[in-house]
Design a protein around this motif. Structure first.
Motif, PDB file in Angstrom:
ATOM      1  N   ILE A  56     -11.824 -31.307 -68.791  1.00 29.56           N
ATOM      2  CA  ILE A  56     -13.012 -32.159 -68.952  1.00 29.56           C
ATOM      3  C   ILE A  56     -13.625 -32.469 -67.598  1.00 29.56           C
ATOM      4  O   ILE A  56     -14.850 -32.416 -67.422  1.00 29.56           O
ATOM      5  N   TRP A  57     -12.774 -32.793 -66.623  1.00 25.34           N
ATOM      6  CA  TRP A  57     -13.259 -33.085 -65.261  1.00 25.34           C
ATOM      7  C   TRP A  57     -13.977 -31.878 -64.669  1.00 25.34           C
ATOM      8  O   TRP A  57     -15.046 -32.013 -64.060  1.00 25.34           O
ATOM      9  N   LEU A  58     -13.417 -30.691 -64.857  1.00 23.79           N
ATOM     10  CA  LEU A  58     -14.027 -29.474 -64.328  1.00 23.79           C
ATOM     11  C   LEU A  58     -15.385 -29.210 -64.964  1.00 23.79           C
ATOM     12  O   LEU A  58     -16.339 -28.820 -64.277  1.00 23.79           O
ATOM     13  N   VAL A  59     -15.491 -29.418 -66.274  1.00 19.27           N
ATOM     14  CA  VAL A  59     -16.752 -29.177 -66.983  1.00 19.27           C
ATOM     15  C   VAL A  59     -17.825 -30.151 -66.500  1.00 19.27           C
ATOM     16  O   VAL A  59     -18.959 -29.747 -66.187  1.00 19.27           O
ATOM     17  N   ILE A  60     -17.487 -31.442 -66.445  1.00 17.40           N
ATOM     18  CA  ILE A  60     -18.453 -32.443 -65.980  1.00 17.40           C
ATOM     19  C   ILE A  60     -18.886 -32.140 -64.547  1.00 17.40           C
ATOM     20  O   ILE A  60     -20.081 -32.203 -64.216  1.00 17.40           O
ATOM     21  N   THR A  61     -17.928 -31.802 -63.706  1.00 23.12           N
ATOM     22  CA  THR A  61     -18.214 -31.494 -62.302  1.00 23.12           C
ATOM     23  C   THR A  61     -19.131 -30.296 -62.178  1.00 23.12           C
ATOM     24  O   THR A  61     -20.073 -30.294 -61.362  1.00 23.12           O
ATOM     25  N   TYR A  62     -18.885 -29.284 -62.986  1.00 28.72           N
ATOM     26  CA  TYR A  62     -19.716 -28.072 -62.947  1.00 28.72           C
ATOM     27  C   TYR A  62     -21.176 -28.394 -63.287  1.00 28.72           C
ATOM     28  O   TYR A  62     -22.096 -27.941 -62.587  1.00 28.72           O
ATOM     29  N   PHE A  63     -21.385 -29.176 -64.340  1.00 23.16           N
ATOM     30  CA  PHE A  63     -22.757 -29.489 -64.747  1.00 23.16           C
ATOM     31  C   PHE A  63     -23.470 -30.363 -63.718  1.00 23.16           C
ATOM     32  O   PHE A  63     -24.669 -30.199 -63.469  1.00 23.16           O
ATOM     33  N   ILE A  64     -22.750 -31.277 -63.098  1.00 17.89           N
ATOM     34  CA  ILE A  64     -23.349 -32.111 -62.057  1.00 17.89           C
ATOM     35  C   ILE A  64     -23.757 -31.264 -60.861  1.00 17.89           C
ATOM     36  O   ILE A  64     -24.878 -31.380 -60.347  1.00 17.89           O
ATOM     37  N   ALA A  65     -22.848 -30.401 -60.407  1.00 17.94           N
ATOM     38  CA  ALA A  65     -23.139 -29.534 -59.261  1.00 17.94           C
ATOM     39  C   ALA A  65     -24.302 -28.596 -59.576  1.00 17.94           C
ATOM     40  O   ALA A  65     -25.178 -28.366 -58.726  1.00 17.94           O
ATOM     41  N   SER A  66     -24.329 -28.070 -60.796  1.00 20.41           N
ATOM     42  CA  SER A  66     -25.404 -27.156 -61.199  1.00 20.41           C
ATOM     43  C   SER A  66     -26.750 -27.863 -61.210  1.00 20.41           C
ATOM     44  O   SER A  66     -27.766 -27.302 -60.776  1.00 20.41           O
ATOM     45  N   TYR A  67     -26.775 -29.101 -61.697  1.00 20.85           N
ATOM     46  CA  TYR A  67     -28.023 -29.861 -61.774  1.00 20.85           C
ATOM     47  C   TYR A  67     -28.565 -30.163 -60.378  1.00 20.85           C
ATOM     48  O   TYR A  67     -29.760 -30.000 -60.121  1.00 20.85           O
ATOM     49  N   ILE A  68     -27.685 -30.581 -59.475  1.00 19.22           N
ATOM     50  CA  ILE A  68     -28.113 -30.891 -58.108  1.00 19.22           C
ATOM     51  C   ILE A  68     -28.595 -29.627 -57.401  1.00 19.22           C
ATOM     52  O   ILE A  68     -29.617 -29.641 -56.698  1.00 19.22           O
ATOM     53  N   TRP A  69     -27.878 -28.522 -57.589  1.00 18.72           N
ATOM     54  CA  TRP A  69     -28.275 -27.254 -56.981  1.00 18.72           C
ATOM     55  C   TRP A  69     -29.631 -26.796 -57.511  1.00 18.72           C
ATOM     56  O   TRP A  69     -30.483 -26.314 -56.752  1.00 18.72           O
ATOM     57  N   LYS A  70     -29.842 -26.951 -58.821  1.00 19.91           N
ATOM     58  CA  LYS A  70     -31.107 -26.538 -59.438  1.00 19.91           C
ATOM     59  C   LYS A  70     -32.272 -27.320 -58.846  1.00 19.91           C
ATOM     60  O   LYS A  70     -33.327 -26.747 -58.534  1.00 19.91           O
ATOM     61  N   TYR A  71     -32.095 -28.617 -58.651  1.00 20.31           N
ATOM     62  CA  TYR A  71     -33.157 -29.439 -58.067  1.00 20.31           C
ATOM     63  C   TYR A  71     -33.466 -28.971 -56.642  1.00 20.31           C
ATOM     64  O   TYR A  71     -34.635 -28.826 -56.262  1.00 20.31           O
ATOM     65  N   TYR A  72     -32.413 -28.746 -55.870  1.00 20.27           N
ATOM     66  CA  TYR A  72     -32.617 -28.294 -54.487  1.00 20.27           C
ATOM     67  C   TYR A  72     -33.356 -26.967 -54.447  1.00 20.27           C
ATOM     68  O   TYR A  72     -34.275 -26.764 -53.642  1.00 20.27           O
ATOM     69  N   LYS A  73     -32.972 -26.044 -55.328  1.00 18.38           N
ATOM     70  CA  LYS A  73     -33.605 -24.722 -55.351  1.00 18.38           C
ATOM     71  C   LYS A  73     -35.071 -24.818 -55.770  1.00 18.38           C
ATOM     72  O   LYS A  73     -35.912 -24.062 -55.292  1.00 18.38           O
TER      73      LYS A  73
END
Length: 235
Positions: A56-73
């Protein structure tokens, strides 16, 4: 009137973009907060629950990192993940520079304060040593070697560069983000604070060299990987 409008626009720009940076920074802290919660619920002798919590921690972490990366890109589409052996070598050179700073700073702390470790390092060592579960050690390894280099570089240097500091000179961004980076690492004395500020400056310079956030992530990764290996040997 024109001067008043100019000042008003500047204040609005700082407030809006400052809130954006703050929001993404707080979002990036969610995995660390959740890992602290895991520390309290791990090791209850029900192994499958430890595994489930970790997933669960890995899944939540992945989506958070993906969202922040998407905004930066979206804000900086020119920044592409392109790494050659030369780029990796240059990043490793930045890492060696940071290691030299840490070594000299550690000697200075030992001489002045009788210790060469910061409170941040001592806390991480304590968490790993007293871990109630091997799965928490796994979470800590992921957090230190992968998550911190990715998220910290994005929210401390990447996003501020394309929002709050997009019209600022590079030296100003380097100074401000390095001071902020150092303030996050629980320094208990001025030497420790300066060490982390200098490391932040090294990582920021690696990013600004060619405008690729992957470069500072690599420097951060090398730095944290070495520290994590050292911590694991102390278990």
């Amino acid at each position: 009137m024109k001067e008043t409008n100019k000042v008003s626009k500047w204040i609005k720009f700082v407030l809006v973009n400052g809130l954006i940076c703050l929001g993404f920074f707080l979002l990036s802290q969610v995995p660390s907060f959740l890992s602290a919660v895991l520390l309290m619920i791990y090791g209850k002798k029900i192994v499958y629950l430890d595994v489930l919590f970790t997933i669960i921690w890995l899944v939540i972490t992945y989506f958070i990192a993906s969202y922040i990366w998407k905004y930066y890109k979206e804000k900086n589409p020119e920044d592409k993940i392109q790494l050659t052996l030369k780029d990796v070598g240059i990043s490793f050179g930045y890492f060696l520079t940071g290691s030299l700073i840490t070594f000299i700073g550690g000697l200075s702390m030992e001489f002045v304060y009788g210790t060469s470790e910061s409170q941040n390092d001592e806390m991480i060592q304590m968490l790993i040593k007293k871990s109630p579960s091997i799965w928490f050690v796994f979470v800590m390894i992921i957090q230190l070697t992968l998550l911190a280099p990715i998220l910290e570089e994005l929210v401390i240097r990447g996003i501020p560069k394309v929002t709050l500091f997009k019209d600022s000179p590079n030296w100003f961004m380097l100074v401000m983000t390095s001071l902020f980076f150092s303030s996050l690492h629980q320094s208990t004395n001025i030497i420790s604070f300066l060490i982390y500020a200098a490391l932040g400056g090294v990582m920021c310079h690696a990013y600004l060299r060619r405008g690729r956030i992957i470069d500072s992530m690599m420097v951060h990764f090398f730095n944290n990987l070495l520290a994590t290996i050292a911590f694991l040997f102390l278990i």
